[in-house]
Write a protein that holds these residues in place. Structure first.
Motif, short mmCIF file in Angstrom:
data_model
loop_
_atom_site.label_atom_id
_atom_site.label_comp_id
_atom_site.label_asym_id
_atom_site.label_seq_id
_atom_site.Cartn_x
_atom_site.Cartn_y
_atom_site.Cartn_z
N GLU A 1 38.47 -11.51 -60.11
CA GLU A 1 38.61 -12.31 -59.30
C GLU A 1 38.64 -12.35 -57.92
OE1 GLU A 1 41.77 -15.64 -59.18
OE2 GLU A 1 40.90 -16.12 -61.24
N GLN A 2 37.28 -12.06 -57.31
CA GLN A 2 37.15 -11.33 -55.95
C GLN A 2 36.93 -13.44 -54.54
OE1 GLN A 2 34.14 -8.56 -55.00
NE2 GLN A 2 33.22 -10.65 -53.95
N TRP A 3 38.17 -12.68 -53.93
CA TRP A 3 37.89 -13.03 -52.52
C TRP A 3 37.58 -12.69 -50.97
CZ3 TRP A 3 42.88 -13.59 -55.18
CH2 TRP A 3 42.59 -13.94 -56.43
N THR A 4 36.95 -13.76 -49.99
CA THR A 4 37.29 -13.16 -49.28
C THR A 4 37.80 -13.59 -48.16
OG1 THR A 4 34.06 -12.14 -49.01
CG2 THR A 4 35.38 -12.53 -46.45
N LEU A 5 39.12 -13.09 -46.92
CA LEU A 5 39.79 -13.60 -46.69
C LEU A 5 39.18 -13.25 -45.01
CD1 LEU A 5 43.03 -15.16 -46.20
CD2 LEU A 5 44.15 -12.08 -46.26
N LYS A 6 39.41 -14.48 -44.47
CA LYS A 6 39.39 -14.19 -42.63
C LYS A 6 40.51 -14.16 -42.16
CE LYS A 6 35.19 -15.60 -39.35
NZ LYS A 6 34.44 -16.21 -39.37
N SER A 7 40.47 -13.25 -41.08
CA SER A 7 41.64 -12.78 -39.96
C SER A 7 41.88 -13.99 -39.15
CB SER A 7 42.10 -11.88 -39.25
OG SER A 7 41.00 -11.55 -38.76
N ARG A 8 42.50 -14.35 -37.89
CA ARG A 8 42.66 -14.72 -37.21
C ARG A 8 42.01 -14.61 -35.79
NH1 ARG A 8 48.89 -16.84 -36.56
NH2 ARG A 8 48.75 -18.62 -38.31
N ARG A 9 41.10 -12.79 -36.29
CA ARG A 9 40.69 -12.75 -34.56
C ARG A 9 39.33 -12.35 -35.46
NH1 ARG A 9 44.57 -7.69 -33.00
NH2 ARG A 9 46.00 -9.51 -31.80
N GLY A 10 39.26 -13.28 -36.56
CA GLY A 10 37.46 -13.50 -37.13
C GLY A 10 37.03 -11.14 -37.83
N ALA A 11 38.32 -10.99 -38.38
CA ALA A 11 38.00 -9.54 -39.43
C ALA A 11 38.14 -9.91 -40.82
CB ALA A 11 38.80 -9.07 -39.26
N GLU A 12 36.37 -9.47 -41.70
CA GLU A 12 36.72 -10.06 -42.90
C GLU A 12 37.48 -8.81 -43.56
OE1 GLU A 12 33.15 -11.73 -43.81
OE2 GLU A 12 32.89 -13.24 -43.00
N TYR A 13 38.16 -9.69 -45.25
CA TYR A 13 38.60 -9.13 -45.40
C TYR A 13 38.49 -9.00 -47.29
CZ TYR A 13 41.37 -7.26 -41.90
OH TYR A 13 41.89 -6.70 -41.04
N ARG A 14 37.93 -8.43 -48.28
CA ARG A 14 37.90 -8.67 -49.42
C ARG A 14 38.78 -8.28 -49.88
NH1 ARG A 14 32.29 -5.75 -52.52
NH2 ARG A 14 32.23 -5.37 -50.22
N ILE A 15 39.08 -8.74 -50.99
CA ILE A 15 40.60 -9.47 -52.21
C ILE A 15 40.21 -9.21 -53.28
CG2 ILE A 15 42.49 -10.19 -53.05
CD1 ILE A 15 42.45 -9.32 -49.84
N MET A 16 39.92 -8.21 -54.41
CA MET A 16 39.95 -8.01 -56.01
C MET A 16 41.74 -7.95 -56.06
SD MET A 16 36.40 -5.72 -55.19
CE MET A 16 36.92 -4.84 -53.69
N VAL A 17 40.90 -9.15 -56.75
CA VAL A 17 42.64 -9.22 -58.17
C VAL A 17 42.09 -8.76 -59.39
CG1 VAL A 17 43.99 -10.60 -59.04
CG2 VAL A 17 43.53 -11.16 -56.38
N PHE A 18 42.76 -8.15 -60.30
CA PHE A 18 42.88 -8.62 -61.54
C PHE A 18 43.78 -8.95 -62.81
CE2 PHE A 18 43.95 -6.27 -65.62
CZ PHE A 18 43.34 -7.15 -66.81
N LYS A 19 44.36 -9.81 -63.37
CA LYS A 19 44.65 -10.06 -63.77
C LYS A 19 44.61 -10.37 -65.82
CE LYS A 19 44.97 -14.39 -62.32
NZ LYS A 19 45.00 -16.03 -61.92
N PRO A 20 45.57 -10.26 -66.18
CA PRO A 20 45.51 -10.33 -67.88
C PRO A 20 45.48 -11.23 -68.34
CG PRO A 20 47.47 -8.63 -66.63
CD PRO A 20 47.00 -9.30 -65.23
N GLU A 21 44.60 -11.27 -69.49
CA GLU A 21 44.47 -12.49 -70.82
C GLU A 21 45.94 -12.61 -71.13
OE1 GLU A 21 41.23 -12.39 -72.42
OE2 GLU A 21 40.07 -11.99 -70.35
N SER A 22 46.49 -11.49 -71.38
CA SER A 22 47.99 -12.06 -72.52
C SER A 22 48.68 -12.61 -71.42
CB SER A 22 48.21 -10.20 -73.13
OG SER A 22 48.98 -9.81 -71.52
N ALA A 23 49.82 -13.34 -71.87
CA ALA A 23 51.30 -13.69 -71.49
C ALA A 23 51.49 -12.62 -70.76
CB ALA A 23 51.45 -14.55 -72.49
N PRO A 24 52.95 -13.07 -69.86
CA PRO A 24 53.05 -11.82 -69.01
C PRO A 24 54.56 -11.50 -69.73
CG PRO A 24 53.28 -13.91 -67.94
CD PRO A 24 52.74 -14.29 -68.64
N PRO A 25 54.63 -10.87 -70.12
CA PRO A 25 56.23 -10.63 -70.44
C PRO A 25 57.63 -10.77 -69.45
CG PRO A 25 55.72 -8.73 -69.41
CD PRO A 25 54.42 -9.31 -69.04
N ALA A 26 58.78 -10.92 -70.66
CA ALA A 26 60.11 -11.81 -69.07
C ALA A 26 59.69 -10.79 -68.12
CB ALA A 26 61.11 -11.31 -70.49
#
Length: 65
Positions: free
Chosen positions: A16-41
């Motif tokens: 997934e990818q999001w764009t996060l905008k700071s209070r000062r107006g700077a933009e940051y691209r956030i990229m996330v990978f989450k495995p499809e399998s259930a998480p270990p304990a």
């Protein structure tokens, strides 16, 4: 015979990818990978990458495979 090329976007499964905008107006691209399998304990380990624009896809695919 002329062939037409069709271009389409692709995604890496589990990403997934999001764009996060700071209070000062700077933009940051956030990229996330989450495995499809259930998480270990104990939960998933976390990998943080700074300035990952060029390497995120390789990292996500390596973890996924």
């Amino acid at each position: 015979m002329e062939q037409k090329l069709r271009r389409s976007a692709f995604t890496i499964p589990g990403t997934e990818q999001w764009t996060l905008k700071s209070r000062r107006g700077a933009e940051y691209r956030i990229m996330v990978f989450k495995p499809e399998s259930a998480p270990p304990a104990e939960g998933y380990p976390v990998i943080y990458m700074l300035d990952a624009n060029s390497a995120f896809g390789a990292m996500a695919e390596t973890v996924r495979l």
